[in-house]
Design a protein around this motif. Structure first.
Motif, PDB file in Angstrom:
ATOM      1  N   ALA A   1     -17.412  -0.630  -1.071  1.00  0.00           N
ATOM      2  CA  ALA A   1     -16.418  -1.673  -0.820  1.00  0.00           C
ATOM      3  C   ALA A   1     -16.655  -2.923  -1.648  1.00  0.00           C
ATOM      4  CB  ALA A   1     -16.413  -2.040   0.664  1.00  0.00           C
TER       5      ALA A   1
ATOM      6  N   LEU B   1     -10.169   0.606  -2.758  1.00  0.00           N
ATOM      7  CA  LEU B   1     -11.363  -0.194  -3.051  1.00  0.00           C
ATOM      8  C   LEU B   1     -12.468   0.697  -3.617  1.00  0.00           C
ATOM      9  CD1 LEU B   1     -11.378  -3.105  -2.634  1.00  0.00           C
ATOM     10  CD2 LEU B   1     -12.501  -2.832  -0.456  1.00  0.00           C
TER      11      LEU B   1
ATOM     12  N   HIS C   1      -9.410  -7.598   1.892  1.00  0.00           N
ATOM     13  CA  HIS C   1      -9.524  -8.740   0.982  1.00  0.00           C
ATOM     14  C   HIS C   1      -8.159  -9.177   0.461  1.00  0.00           C
ATOM     15  CE1 HIS C   1     -10.359 -10.832  -2.742  1.00  0.00           C
ATOM     16  NE2 HIS C   1      -9.968  -9.806  -3.465  1.00  0.00           N
ATOM     17  N   GLY C   2      -7.322  -8.214   0.124  1.00  0.00           N
ATOM     18  CA  GLY C   2      -6.015  -8.551  -0.448  1.00  0.00           C
ATOM     19  C   GLY C   2      -5.058  -9.150   0.562  1.00  0.00           C
TER      20      GLY C   2
ATOM     21  N   ARG D   1      -8.965  -6.791  -7.659  1.00  0.00           N
ATOM     22  CA  ARG D   1      -9.431  -5.894  -6.609  1.00  0.00           C
ATOM     23  C   ARG D   1      -8.552  -5.905  -5.367  1.00  0.00           C
ATOM     24  NH1 ARG D   1     -15.585  -8.162  -7.192  1.00  0.00           N
ATOM     25  NH2 ARG D   1     -16.266  -6.814  -8.861  1.00  0.00           N
ATOM     26  N   VAL D   2      -7.260  -5.966  -5.596  1.00  0.00           N
ATOM     27  CA  VAL D   2      -6.344  -5.878  -4.461  1.00  0.00           C
ATOM     28  C   VAL D   2      -5.381  -4.722  -4.696  1.00  0.00           C
ATOM     29  CG1 VAL D   2      -6.462  -8.313  -3.894  1.00  0.00           C
ATOM     30  CG2 VAL D   2      -4.772  -7.535  -5.530  1.00  0.00           C
TER      31      VAL D   2
ATOM     32  N   GLU E   1       0.842  -1.181   0.000  1.00  0.00           N
ATOM     33  CA  GLU E   1       0.000   0.000   0.000  1.00  0.00           C
ATOM     34  C   GLU E   1       0.884   1.239   0.000  1.00  0.00           C
ATOM     35  OE1 GLU E   1      -2.560  -1.376   3.012  1.00  0.00           O
ATOM     36  OE2 GLU E   1      -3.449  -2.321   1.268  1.00  0.00           O
TER      37      GLU E   1
ATOM     38  N   LEU F   1     -12.536  -4.621   3.164  1.00  0.00           N
ATOM     39  CA  LEU F   1     -11.316  -3.831   3.268  1.00  0.00           C
ATOM     40  C   LEU F   1     -10.026  -4.609   3.060  1.00  0.00           C
ATOM     41  CD1 LEU F   1     -10.516  -1.022   3.696  1.00  0.00           C
ATOM     42  CD2 LEU F   1     -10.625  -1.358   6.159  1.00  0.00           C
TER      43      LEU F   1
ATOM     44  N   ALA G   1      -6.191   1.355   1.878  1.00  0.00           N
ATOM     45  CA  ALA G   1      -6.915   0.253   1.249  1.00  0.00           C
ATOM     46  C   ALA G   1      -8.362   0.613   0.952  1.00  0.00           C
ATOM     47  CB  ALA G   1      -6.849  -0.973   2.152  1.00  0.00           C
ATOM     48  N   SER G   2      -9.011   1.316   1.873  1.00  0.00           N
ATOM     49  CA  SER G   2     -10.424   1.598   1.659  1.00  0.00           C
ATOM     50  C   SER G   2     -10.607   2.527   0.470  1.00  0.00           C
ATOM     51  CB  SER G   2     -11.024   2.231   2.907  1.00  0.00           C
ATOM     52  OG  SER G   2     -10.419   3.484   3.132  1.00  0.00           O
TER      53      SER G   2
ATOM     54  N   THR H   1      -2.500  -4.710  -2.892  1.00  0.00           N
ATOM     55  CA  THR H   1      -1.183  -5.278  -2.629  1.00  0.00           C
ATOM     56  C   THR H   1      -1.089  -6.582  -3.402  1.00  0.00           C
ATOM     57  OG1 THR H   1      -2.082  -6.434  -0.741  1.00  0.00           O
ATOM     58  CG2 THR H   1      -1.019  -4.339  -0.318  1.00  0.00           C
TER      59      THR H   1
END
Ligand code: HEM
Ligand SMILES: [Cu+2]
Ligand SMILES: [Cu+2]
Lengths: 195, 631, 285
Positions: B218, B152, C236-237, B530-531, B143, C234, B148-149, B533
């Motif tokens: 999300a 997303l 998920h990864g 959808r990541v 990140e 949030l 992260a939020s 990282t």
């Protein structure tokens, strides 16, 4: 350029066909909309996840069948009258459309009355969810039909537009109501009888 | 209602008052507060609404009233109220006047087309900006740029915005503008509904963007429940905007279908119908039938969130499979809502620049209708590993693979049309040809996804992501730009700069492929969607992809520069028929008169009769012998 | 398309076909021999080997199709282009029944063959057994009744594993024995996740209220990657960890150590069940 002058040159038979075709498509869209609830009912009922389709063991929501029958009768009556209006002489249209509108409004009123004395709420598990969602949205669509019927009544009363277009509006409204009545039959069978 | 007489120019401030976009915005904002307050009152005394830490009813009521205010401010309530009070039916409204008609309710299909072009275009660029921000985050495997939020939310906003806006990417601007002209009509079947379909789009776009202020989204564009049930208020924005767009799409489909079915000029038989119109017809069938299902499934999410129903909550008798089934029952037709208009555009452009008739016209029509039919029968291929109906997997594998047969027809049409042709590589033609290259890769990669053993690896990975960007961006967006370069001279009356157009094309084409082809490999190498990282050994690949993506962004800036340069500075008026096309839309004057045609033309021949000896002109524009139709 | 070539000179069709044939003859062996071993998934289990074979077959089949279209297009750009500035119409060919028929027959044959082969491998072979099949699987490997059950539980944002045949203990890391058929029972406590073990050729959605079964037969020991393949909020990864395939004896040692370590906790766990229904979580972000 005023709207009226342009419309005056539109060919009435094309306008009439537009209404006819448009009402067919709209009816199909509505049918697919309710297909989702139809499917939701059967699917959730078949899955019966965590045994909670009908609700908690001691508390099975059940709507009053009297209301159900009354609403069904009103919707069917409204549709039957509106649909058969296309078969009778144009002089009768005022009466038929008024009758159809009155019955449709009665159905809306009955549905609201039922909701206010339901005895269960949307939180009472899957069946209750489908019941509330389906009947609620059906009422919304029915209200839309009431608006359409009201405009048809206005046109018929004042003889505005051309006769072919008025006939198409009467016929189209009848058709859409008929499809809605089909939805209501399915709703009645599933929501009140099958459960 | 027309508060603005055109003859005596009142002062500017006076002209801003009335039913227009500004009023709509003002009433929309006011409506939001009113609705939120009403929603707050409604929740009082309902314990199941208070069990949660936020009152979704208030938020939904806010949005609902905002939309109502917006539409009332634009003047959409005047006619229905007038009708109830006994006004005679009328179709058209506010069609003349200055540039201001682009900013208010106008029922001229050409105005709506241009409104769509710019309206949807703006949101498309916002979605593209999101993509750039995402690619920035993915420059490093940890990140870095966004929390992260927020990442997303970016993914969800990008995906949702793009899907919502590109669903009407071609039918909105070009369907509305050209279908009536191409079939020899003066208007659409339901002009007022047509205006409504457009004005719902900015409402939906703005509501979606408001999710940023409400905690973000999300769930990605698919909005899977029960994740959607527990999401924060941004999820309400997602639900509301998708409902609005789906209503708009249903009505677009209804309107275009009715128009094509009833309003074709005399002589416009089904075999003379331009192939683009056929593709619009097929798409509008999908829209009118599939979009209502989306409205229904979104309504269920809405009820789950606002009224605590349990459609998707397993412990109270619901099922997440219900959502997946309903969503993809809409979702798969949706991907053909995106693809079919592209087929139509490229097959429309190809004959013009190959100077040959469209090869295998009937096959093309059969292909489009076949796709339409089959697309309702494949939706569970998105759910191969979901654990539902393992026994049905072969069936959905079969139907999915079957759909490539009618899709293949489109390729055969192109192959046949190019055979011994005299190809001219104009900008629209380049885009159309690139479509086939991209769609070839997109389509063939889909075969991997349709095969269950292979899908075990590729499902939910970057392979899927590359696949659908190849079909949507490589297919639809390339076709869209082809249509822009092809038709804009007719729509706006000015030529676009060809050199800038070619630079735009080559940058876009090359770097589109450099961006997305490596992502097939990323998916094969175990990178999930959808990541923010990912595994460190994939960093080089991702840097390469991000760098290429930036160049795509640059190519879009060049396109905008071209628009501004050509439309604002050079203003070289376009010829009436610069491509020497036989299409009916090119035979009318530029700018197209409000009535399109002096008289409804009588169609005398098909649109693709290039090189046919003694082919008659497409239409008789002054059908004297016949009773003057529509005059 | 060779069949459109009813024209005498130049024989475009023959030329295109020849170019395509040469390219295909080069490409297909390259795919099978050079690219093939690098196609996913890696071959740690019987299932993943079969999945890779499926990928090789499909690539070898699809690349010639792509080549055919590409060769044709590029050829036409070179030979069918307008060289002057004039706008001249080409020959008015509107179709060719034979060519259309041939195309339909060819594409239908390929597609049907793919579907039949896909369904066959799915049901008869091990290819599809690694994909989640729900509570009653259609593709059952031989001896599935005696498979070692391992429950995989997804929750925001962690995977845990229960071994019902070893006292129902719950562990945070996953180990499975070599050469033993394992049945993963994937389920979820909150939202939808997807259990993805890349090297094992396993992907199964973790759905609340559903017991989603995937079979796998490890071929050799080693580490494999576990991820979540369905957006679950949030982090998920971050639902990734390494799992292990152990030799039978090592597995026994590991599991008895784990049993000892967990013995005191087991009584606090909910009774082992194929699915769990915790109260619905709301607004977890
Ligand atoms: C410059 C062009 C574009 C770039 C660089 C780009 C990049 C991306 C990226 C990085 C993602 C996130 C992938 C993930 O983590 O799952 C994504 C998702 C997505 N993109 Fe794009 N994109 C582009 C254009 C488009 C266009 C034009 C469309 C549609 C018309 C589109 C539709 C989508 C959709 C539907 C998703 C899925 C979102 C989700 O997972 O919910 N993209 N894109
Ligand atoms: Cu699909
Ligand atoms: Cu997860």
């Amino acid at each position: 350029m005023s709207a009226a002058t342009v419309d005056a040159v539109e060919q009435p038979d094309i306008l009439a066909r537009n209404i006819r075709v448009g009402s067919r498509i709209w009816a199909a869209s509505q049918a697919f909309f309710f297909l989702a609830f139809f499917f939701a009912f059967l699917y959730l009922r078949a899955l019966n996840t965590s045994g909670m389709w009908r609700g908690w063991p001691h508390h099975h929501p059940s709507p009053s069948i009297a209301f159900g029958v009354a609403i069904l009768v009103c919707v069917l009556g409204s549709a039957a009258i509106a649909r058969s209006a296309a078969l009778v002489a144009p002089e009768m249209w005022r009466a038929t459309e008024w009758a159809a509108l009155a019955l449709a409004l009665a159905a809306v009123g009955l549905q609201c009355a039922q909701f206010s004395s339901l005895g269960f709420g949307p939180t009472d598990a899957a069946y209750a969810s489908v019941f509330v969602g389906w009947s609620g949205l059906f009422t919304v669509f029915l209200l839309g039909m009431c608006y359409w019927l009201a405009t048809v009544i206005g046109d018929v009363t004042r003889a505005s537009g051309t006769p072919v277009v008025r006939a198409a509006a009467v016929e189209g409204a009848g058709f859409v109501l008929l499809v809605l009545a089909g939805v209501e039959i399915a709703a009645f069978i599933l929501l009140y009888v099958v459960k | 209602m027309s508060a603005t007489p055109i003859a005596a120019q009142p002062p500017v401030w006076r002209r801003l008052i009335g039913f227009n976009m500004l009023t709509g915005l003002a009433l929309g904002i006011g409506g939001w507060f009113l609705g939120a307050w009403i929603g707050g009152q409604m929740a009082v005394g309902h314990p199941y609404l208070q069990g949660t830490d936020q009152n979704d009813v208030g938020i939904y009521m806010g949005y609902l009233f905002a939309v109502i205010g917006w539409l009332v401010g634009l003047g959409f309530a005047n006619y229905p109220i007038g009708r109830l009070l006994g006004r005679a039916p009328s179709l058209r409204h506010h069609e003349t006047g200055s540039w201001t008609r682009y900013f208010r309710l106008c029922t001229d299909h050409k105005v709506v087309g241009i409104q769509y072009l710019f309206g949807v275009g703006i949101f498309f660029f916002i979605g593209g900006l999101n993509a750039m921000l995402m690619r920035t985050e993915l420059l490093r495997p940890v990140e870095q740029a966004w929390p992260a939020s927020q990442y997303l939310t970016l993914v969800s906003l990008h995906g949702t915005m793009m899907i919502m806006m590109t669903s009407a990417f071609i039918l909105g601007p070009f369907g509305n503008y050209f279908v009536p002209i191409m079939i020899g009509a003066r208007r659409m079947a339901f002009p007022r509904i047509e205006a409504l379909t457009f004005w719902l789009v900015p409402a939906a776009g703005l509501i979606l963007l408001s999710a940023i202020a409400f905690g973000g989204i999300a769930t990605g564009w698919t909005g899977y429940a029960p994740l959607a049930d527990e999401g924060r208020a941004g999820m309400d924005a997602y639900v509301m905007s998708f409902i609005l767009i789906a209503i708009s799409l249903t009505l677009v489909g209804l309107n275009l279908m009715a128009t094509i079915l009833t309003m074709r000029a005399p002589g416009m038989s089904w075999t003379r119908l331009p192939i683009f119109v056929w593709s619009v017809l097929a798409t509008s069938i999908l829209m009118a039938l599939a979009a209502p299902v989306l409205v229904a499934s979104m309504t269920m999410v809405l009820m789950d969130r606002a009224a605590n129903t349990s459609f998707f909550v397993a412990s109270v008798g619901g099922s997440q499979y219900l959502y997946e089934n309903l969503f993809w029952f809409f979702g798969h037709p949706e991907v053909y809502i995106l693809a079919l208009p592209g087929f139509g555009i490229v097959l429309e452009i190809l004959p013009v620049f190959a100077r040959k008739p469209l090869w295998g016209y009937r096959l093309a029509v059969a292909g489009m209708l076949g796709v339409t039919l089959l697309s309702f029968m494949v939706w569970q291929h998105h759910l191969f590993v979901s654990g539902m109906n393992a026994g049905l997997r072969p069936f959905y594998m079969l139907t999915t693979e079957l759909i490539s047969i009618p899709t293949g027809f489109i390729f055969l049409n192109a192959i046949g049309t190019l055979w011994r042709a005299r190809i001219r590589f104009t900008v629209p033609m380049l885009f159309a040809l690139a479509f086939f290259f991209n769609f070839l890769i997109g389509g063939l990669s889909g075969i991997f996804l349709s095969d269950v053993p292979s899908d075990v690896t590729t499902h939910g990975s970057y392979f899927v992501m590359a696949h659908f960007h190849y079909t949507i961006v490589g297919g639809l967006v390339f076709a869209f730009f082809g249509a822009v370069y092809y038709w804009l001279p007719k729509m706006l009356g000015f030529e676009l700069n060809e050199t800038l157009g070619k630079i735009h094309f080559w940058l876009f084409f090359v770097f589109f492929n450099l961006t997305f082809f490596p992502l097939f490999a990323a998916g094969f190498l175990d990178m999930p969607r959808r990541v923010s990282t990912y595994a460190p050994h994939l960093q080089t690949l991702n840097i390469f992809v991000s760098a290429s993506a930036y160049v795509i962004g640059l190519s879009m800036l060049i396109f905008i520069a071209n628009l501004i340069w050509s439309l604002v500075f050079v203003r070289q008026p376009a010829a009436e028929n610069p491509w020497v096309s036989r299409g009916l839309e090119w035979q009318v004057p530029t700018p197209v008169p409000i009535e399109n045609f002096d008289r409804i033309p009588v169609i005398t021949s098909g649109p693709y009769e290039y090189g046919v000896p003694n082919a008659p002109p497409v239409a008789d524009f002054a059908p004297g012998a016949l009773p003057a139709a529509g005059r | 398309m060779t069949t459109i070539a009813g024209e005498p000179v130049p024989r475009h069709g023959v030329r295109i076909f020849a170019i395509w044939l040469v390219l295909t003859a080069i490409a297909v062996p390259l795919i099978v021999l050079v690219l093939g071993p690098h196609l996913p998934p890696p071959h740690m289990t019987v299932e993943s080997v079969d999945q890779r074979n499926a990928n090789i077959v499909m690539t070898a089949l699809l690349v010639p199709i792509a080549l055919l279209v590409l060769v044709y297009f590029i050829y036409s750009f070179v030979f069918f282009r307008e060289t002057t500035d004039a706008i001249v119409d080409g020959p008015p060919i509107k179709g060719h029944a034979g060519a259309q028929l041939l195309w339909i027959v060819l594409t239908s044959t390929i597609v049907l063959a793919l579907a039949v082969w896909g369904s066959y491998t799915l049901i008869a072979g091990a290819h599809g057994a690694g994909g989640g099949q729900g509570p009653d699987p259609a593709a059952k490997p031989t001896g599935y009744q005696h498979a070692l059950p391992v429950q995989v539980i997804g929750q925001q944002w962690e995977w845990t594993f229960r071994y019902p045949t070893y006292g129902g203990i719950e562990t945070r890391d996953l180990a499975i024995p070599e050469h033993t058929l394992v049945a993963f029972h994937v389920t979820s406590l909150d939202v939808t996740h997807s259990f993805w073990a890349y090297e094992l050729g396993v992907k199964a959605d973790a759905v609340p209220g559903v017991d989603n079964i995937a079979y796998v037969n490890p071929r050799h020991t080693g580490l494999f990657q576990i991820r979540c393949a369905e957006l679950c909020g949030l982090w998920h990864g971050h639902m990734s960890k390494k799992g292990r395939i152990l030799a039978s004896s090592a597995f026994q040692a590991w599991i008895s150590a784990a049993q000892k370590k967990n013995a005191s906790i087991v009584k606090y766990l909910p009774k082992y069940s194929r699915v769990y229904y915790p109260a619905p979580l709301r607004r977890a972000g």
